[in-house]
Design a protein around this motif. Sequence first.
Motif, PDB file in Angstrom:
ATOM      1  N   SER A   1      34.328  40.615  41.857  1.00  0.00           N
ATOM      2  CA  SER A   1      35.068  41.677  40.894  1.00  0.00           C
ATOM      3  C   SER A   1      35.596  43.053  41.630  1.00  0.00           C
ATOM      4  CB  SER A   1      34.041  42.413  39.937  1.00  0.00           C
ATOM      5  OG  SER A   1      33.630  41.526  38.857  1.00  0.00           O
ATOM      6  N   GLU A   2      34.828  43.347  42.827  1.00  0.00           N
ATOM      7  CA  GLU A   2      35.175  44.181  43.753  1.00  0.00           C
ATOM      8  C   GLU A   2      36.503  44.044  44.422  1.00  0.00           C
ATOM      9  OE1 GLU A   2      31.616  45.308  45.955  1.00  0.00           O
ATOM     10  OE2 GLU A   2      30.776  46.037  44.297  1.00  0.00           O
TER      11      GLU A   2
ATOM     12  N   ILE B   1      38.706  41.740  43.712  1.00  0.00           N
ATOM     13  CA  ILE B   1      39.733  41.463  42.626  1.00  0.00           C
ATOM     14  C   ILE B   1      40.194  43.050  42.468  1.00  0.00           C
ATOM     15  CG2 ILE B   1      40.508  41.132  40.140  1.00  0.00           C
ATOM     16  CD1 ILE B   1      38.444  38.709  40.443  1.00  0.00           C
ATOM     17  N   GLU B   2      39.435  43.911  42.482  1.00  0.00           N
ATOM     18  CA  GLU B   2      39.955  45.455  42.154  1.00  0.00           C
ATOM     19  C   GLU B   2      40.823  45.993  43.206  1.00  0.00           C
ATOM     20  OE1 GLU B   2      37.968  49.614  40.536  1.00  0.00           O
ATOM     21  OE2 GLU B   2      36.662  47.815  41.178  1.00  0.00           O
TER      22      GLU B   2
ATOM     23  N   LYS C   1      44.456  44.892  43.322  1.00  0.00           N
ATOM     24  CA  LYS C   1      45.203  45.415  42.230  1.00  0.00           C
ATOM     25  C   LYS C   1      45.817  44.264  41.643  1.00  0.00           C
ATOM     26  CE  LYS C   1      44.124  49.627  43.287  1.00  0.00           C
ATOM     27  NZ  LYS C   1      43.277  50.559  42.793  1.00  0.00           N
ATOM     28  N   ILE C   2      45.087  43.195  41.003  1.00  0.00           N
ATOM     29  CA  ILE C   2      45.838  42.027  40.228  1.00  0.00           C
ATOM     30  C   ILE C   2      46.498  42.509  39.096  1.00  0.00           C
ATOM     31  CG2 ILE C   2      44.974  39.910  39.112  1.00  0.00           C
ATOM     32  CD1 ILE C   2      44.998  39.914  42.157  1.00  0.00           C
TER      33      ILE C   2
ATOM     34  N   SER D   1      39.921  42.180  32.151  1.00  0.00           N
ATOM     35  CA  SER D   1      39.205  42.971  32.967  1.00  0.00           C
ATOM     36  C   SER D   1      38.756  42.251  34.374  1.00  0.00           C
ATOM     37  CB  SER D   1      37.823  43.203  32.171  1.00  0.00           C
ATOM     38  OG  SER D   1      36.728  42.393  32.344  1.00  0.00           O
ATOM     39  N   ASN D   2      38.499  43.177  35.523  1.00  0.00           N
ATOM     40  CA  ASN D   2      38.249  42.258  36.610  1.00  0.00           C
ATOM     41  C   ASN D   2      36.836  41.749  36.594  1.00  0.00           C
ATOM     42  OD1 ASN D   2      40.270  43.623  37.807  1.00  0.00           O
ATOM     43  ND2 ASN D   2      39.077  45.436  38.337  1.00  0.00           N
ATOM     44  N   ARG D   3      35.903  42.137  35.762  1.00  0.00           N
ATOM     45  CA  ARG D   3      34.744  41.340  35.834  1.00  0.00           C
ATOM     46  C   ARG D   3      34.901  39.903  35.052  1.00  0.00           C
ATOM     47  NH1 ARG D   3      29.081  41.907  35.833  1.00  0.00           N
ATOM     48  NH2 ARG D   3      27.867  40.482  34.254  1.00  0.00           N
TER      49      ARG D   3
ATOM     50  N   MET E   1      37.569  38.257  34.654  1.00  0.00           N
ATOM     51  CA  MET E   1      38.273  37.342  35.729  1.00  0.00           C
ATOM     52  C   MET E   1      37.483  36.807  37.026  1.00  0.00           C
ATOM     53  SD  MET E   1      42.089  38.801  36.227  1.00  0.00           S
ATOM     54  CE  MET E   1      41.656  40.514  36.694  1.00  0.00           C
ATOM     55  N   ALA E   2      36.501  37.488  37.300  1.00  0.00           N
ATOM     56  CA  ALA E   2      35.444  37.007  38.165  1.00  0.00           C
ATOM     57  C   ALA E   2      34.965  35.906  37.773  1.00  0.00           C
ATOM     58  CB  ALA E   2      34.713  38.239  38.745  1.00  0.00           C
TER      59      ALA E   2
ATOM     60  N   ILE F   1      46.091  33.803  39.512  1.00  0.00           N
ATOM     61  CA  ILE F   1      45.455  34.778  40.624  1.00  0.00           C
ATOM     62  C   ILE F   1      46.145  34.261  41.919  1.00  0.00           C
ATOM     63  CG2 ILE F   1      43.552  35.657  41.761  1.00  0.00           C
ATOM     64  CD1 ILE F   1      42.208  36.153  39.411  1.00  0.00           C
TER      65      ILE F   1
END
Length: 664
Positions: A211-212, A214-215, A218-219, A224-226, A228-229, A243
């Motif tokens: 998640s970090e 991906i954040e 800046k996708i 949400s980043n979580r 997607m992770a 991605i």
Amino acid sequence: MEQWPMVKSGFQKEKEFDASSSSSKDEFTIALSGNANVGKSVIFNQLTGSNQIVGNWPGKTVEKAQGKLYFQGQKIHVIDLPGIYSFSTFSMEEIVSREYIAYEKPDVVINVLDASVLERNLFFTLQLMEMEVPLVVCINQVDIARQKGIIIDEKKLEKALGVPVVSTVAVRGEGLRKLIEKAVKAAENPENVPEIIKYGGEVEKRIQNLSEMIESKKISLKYSNRWMAIKILENDPEIIKNIKNESPDIISYANQLAYQIEKIHQEPSFAVMASERYTLANFIASGAQVQTKIDIPFSERLDKILTHPVLGYFTSALVIIGLLLWTFTIGDFLEGILSNAFSFFQPVDPQFSGAITAILWNGAFGGIVAGVTLIIPFVIPFYLMLSYIENSGLLTRVAFMMDSFMHKIGLHGKALIPLILGYGCNVPAIDSTRILETRRERLLAAFAITFAPCAARTILILGLVAIFVNIWWALALYVLDLIIIVIMGRLALKATPGESTGLIMEMHTLKLPSFSVILKQTWARTKSLIYLVFPIYIVGSALIQAFYAMGVLEPVSNFMAPLTVGWLGLPAFAGVLLIVGAVRKEFILLTLVSFVGTDLTLALNTTQFIVLAIVGMLYLPCFSTIAILIKEFGWKAASLITGANFTTALVVGGLFAHILPYFL
């Protein structure tokens, strides 16, 4: 001026609106989401009443239902998302649901759960929480859960999930007012998204690391980043593809993390994630519900009979036969009344001479009568009983029992539902194939449906064979039709590449359905049929009569003589009968009566009655059916299906024409 309905059905009516109670925001969008058969559509109908629009999602074949209500001075749009079990990419419904929540961003999502199977439904709730959207959980059907001895503590569940929880009995409107109040409150505070519920240590650490990353990249995807992770670790193909286009190194890093998870747990990473959710769902459910000891309810005892390895086939057959007998018994009674009523006002027999305006009007009026005498007497009773069987839970049991049989033609038990619909009318039946997962399955189901003897074909079989031969030959034609469906289905299966999917269907509890829900479902199905079928009947009937009056059909009929007279052994005028029958099958009978009078034995012998009924039952789908085939599958598929029907009718009809004289 646009009218918004008042909230009703279980709500206390608003006498006056208190301006001070209204929020700063006076318009919201609520999305209803959850598994299939949890009562989501009942809640949608209770909230929106008749103020609904049903169509398709843009560019998709998945049905979209939206409505609106007016509550405490606020306009609320309600979207009923498809019933799904996960946010994978296995079906179009799942893709539609997750894209709507991510891209359209409703102000709040109401997750509807079945109280009697809380743990199973919480699996999807956890996935919604991963999306980090404003959420309210609705525990529906708590009355059925109580009958099973299950009591759910709202407060404990609310504390465990960290989101508002409301118990409801949607069919009676209980708890719906409180549900909307909670939803509006959540919508007013969109920053109050669910707290992150963490999974096991090894998995959670890798979710956070990904998640970090991906954040930091800046996708641009709106998920949400979580979420997607988690999806990348689950090997979701669509998310990985999107991605990878923006940052391939994220996928490389995710593959390393997924490998680490698989090495620790000795299972594929997607299976590990599913196991984590089920473990957590079990923990939450066990802490929020209490199981009390009760006698086994009648519904469960009945369920054992309906799904019994032997008795289940007999009960399934009884359900299907009962549906058809109800339809034809009620339909025949109502059809006689309506036909007499319309003949009192205006003759509707084919008119083939006179002024062109009179011919066109008579044809158009005949189309109106044909539509009314099909939809009211046959289709509406059929849909009423079908809605009852469907909402009571009987239909899913029939589909389950028939699964192995349906696989012989490349389908699973769920395809039985649109196939049964085809006995009322092929048009809504083909439209309802949208419940199937793949285009291939929808196409195979639609192909089988075009051979099903709809109400119009039934009128032809009864009018030609049951009356002028005997009822046993009429029943034999239904058996013949079923054999043809199986044979043609097998041939289509071999000609269509691909694999059949397994049957995944929620077996919701047997219950007495809400009469209001049955009426609304019946009207929604009938309404869509009226909009498509009536114009085609009216225009088609008028054109057929005009073409005949202008002398267009007779040369065509003479051209067809080698086929109709030589191969099928029918009279020379049979070509005209088959042409007018392309509009609507019972026009064959109607036109025949106009030619020779009511005593059809003056024109046809026993063999010809049976052959004409077989050909009329099997050949070209009516104009309305062809139109829906083109709309759903395109010209090529519609042409192939139409050609297969026509060829089958000629081959089978010709064989019977040459064989029957030796037996009759």
